[in-house]
Write a protein that holds these residues in place. Structure first.
Motif, mmCIF file in Angstrom:
data_model
loop_
_atom_site.group_PDB
_atom_site.id
_atom_site.type_symbol
_atom_site.label_atom_id
_atom_site.label_comp_id
_atom_site.label_asym_id
_atom_site.label_seq_id
_atom_site.Cartn_x
_atom_site.Cartn_y
_atom_site.Cartn_z
ATOM 1 N N GLU A 2 70.717 -70.801 58.949
ATOM 2 C CA GLU A 2 70.803 -69.918 60.116
ATOM 3 C C GLU A 2 71.841 -68.822 59.895
ATOM 4 O OE1 GLU A 2 72.496 -69.737 64.614
ATOM 5 O OE2 GLU A 2 72.086 -71.725 63.815
ATOM 6 N N GLU A 43 72.298 -65.357 72.751
ATOM 7 C CA GLU A 43 71.227 -66.008 73.514
ATOM 8 C C GLU A 43 70.065 -65.064 73.811
ATOM 9 O OE1 GLU A 43 70.558 -69.157 74.395
ATOM 10 O OE2 GLU A 43 72.346 -69.869 73.351
ATOM 11 N N ARG A 46 66.709 -65.431 71.988
ATOM 12 C CA ARG A 46 65.668 -66.388 72.389
ATOM 13 C C ARG A 46 64.460 -65.671 72.973
ATOM 14 N NH1 ARG A 46 66.858 -71.425 71.682
ATOM 15 N NH2 ARG A 46 69.031 -72.058 71.471
ATOM 16 N N GLU A 67 64.754 -70.744 66.073
ATOM 17 C CA GLU A 67 64.099 -71.996 65.688
ATOM 18 C C GLU A 67 65.049 -72.899 64.907
ATOM 19 O OE1 GLU A 67 60.482 -71.039 63.619
ATOM 20 O OE2 GLU A 67 59.613 -70.096 65.386
ATOM 21 N N ARG A 69 68.286 -72.969 65.049
ATOM 22 C CA ARG A 69 69.291 -73.469 65.996
ATOM 23 C C ARG A 69 68.708 -74.637 66.789
ATOM 24 N NH1 ARG A 69 74.317 -71.312 68.725
ATOM 25 N NH2 ARG A 69 74.571 -70.707 66.576
ATOM 26 N N ASP A 70 67.461 -74.507 67.203
ATOM 27 C CA ASP A 70 66.800 -75.577 67.952
ATOM 28 C C ASP A 70 66.587 -76.817 67.077
ATOM 29 O OD1 ASP A 70 66.786 -73.904 70.150
ATOM 30 O OD2 ASP A 70 64.648 -73.403 69.979
ATOM 31 N N GLU A 72 68.454 -77.731 64.584
ATOM 32 C CA GLU A 72 69.772 -78.359 64.455
ATOM 33 C C GLU A 72 70.134 -79.168 65.702
ATOM 34 O OE1 GLU A 72 74.262 -76.820 63.945
ATOM 35 O OE2 GLU A 72 72.865 -76.173 62.383
ATOM 36 N N ALA A 73 69.629 -78.739 66.852
ATOM 37 C CA ALA A 73 69.897 -79.442 68.106
ATOM 38 C C ALA A 73 68.937 -80.615 68.322
ATOM 39 C CB ALA A 73 69.806 -78.475 69.280
ATOM 40 N N GLY A 74 68.017 -80.842 67.369
ATOM 41 C CA GLY A 74 67.147 -82.012 67.461
ATOM 42 C C GLY A 74 65.668 -81.718 67.628
ATOM 43 N N ALA A 75 65.276 -80.463 67.684
ATOM 44 C CA ALA A 75 63.857 -80.124 67.824
ATOM 45 C C ALA A 75 63.118 -80.410 66.517
ATOM 46 C CB ALA A 75 63.698 -78.653 68.201
#
Length: 122
Positions: A2, A43, A46, A67, A69-70, A72-75
């Motif tokens: 990222e 932000e 997005r 994508e 970032r998402d 990395e957050a668990g998506a």
């Protein structure tokens, strides 16, 4: 990954919409992003598909940043096959050499294709 894409976006955002890039300029930006300043995540990215004034390559790169970032957050990684800078660049170049894209990208549209191949090509 990222951070690399954010740095690549920052280095190229003022120039990628010009008519054509030289090979040297392309290589300079792609390699320069490995060691240059990384802008903070915004932000607003997005909704990059809806931001007027962005070129196609910018919409691609900013949506890739979101994508990642998402992810990395668990998506779910979904359409991502290459999550490291090395494999991303390797696959983007391999796609170009296989005739899928053009080497090196000379326009913003070709850069968008290059970025998509970096993400998805196996």
């Amino acid at each position: 990954m990222e951070e690399y894409l954010r740095a690549l976006w920052a280095l190229g955002r003022d120039d990628w919409d010009r008519e054509a890039w030289s090979e040297e300029a392309f290589v300079e930006v792609v390699t320069g992003a490995l060691s240059s300043h990384v802008p903070q995540f915004d932000e607003v990215w997005r909704s990059a598909d809806f931001v007027t004034g962005l070129g196609g390559w910018e919409r691609v790169i900013l949506s890739q940043v979101v994508e990642l970032r998402d992810i990395e957050a668990g998506a779910d990684a979904g359409r991502w096959n290459n999550l490291s800078v090395a494999t991303y660049l390797e696959c983007a170049m391999a796609a170009a050499l296989d005739g899928v894209g053009e080497l090196p990208p000379r326009t913003g549209d070709q850069l968008a294709d290059f970025l998509i191949h970096g993400q998805r090509y196996e």
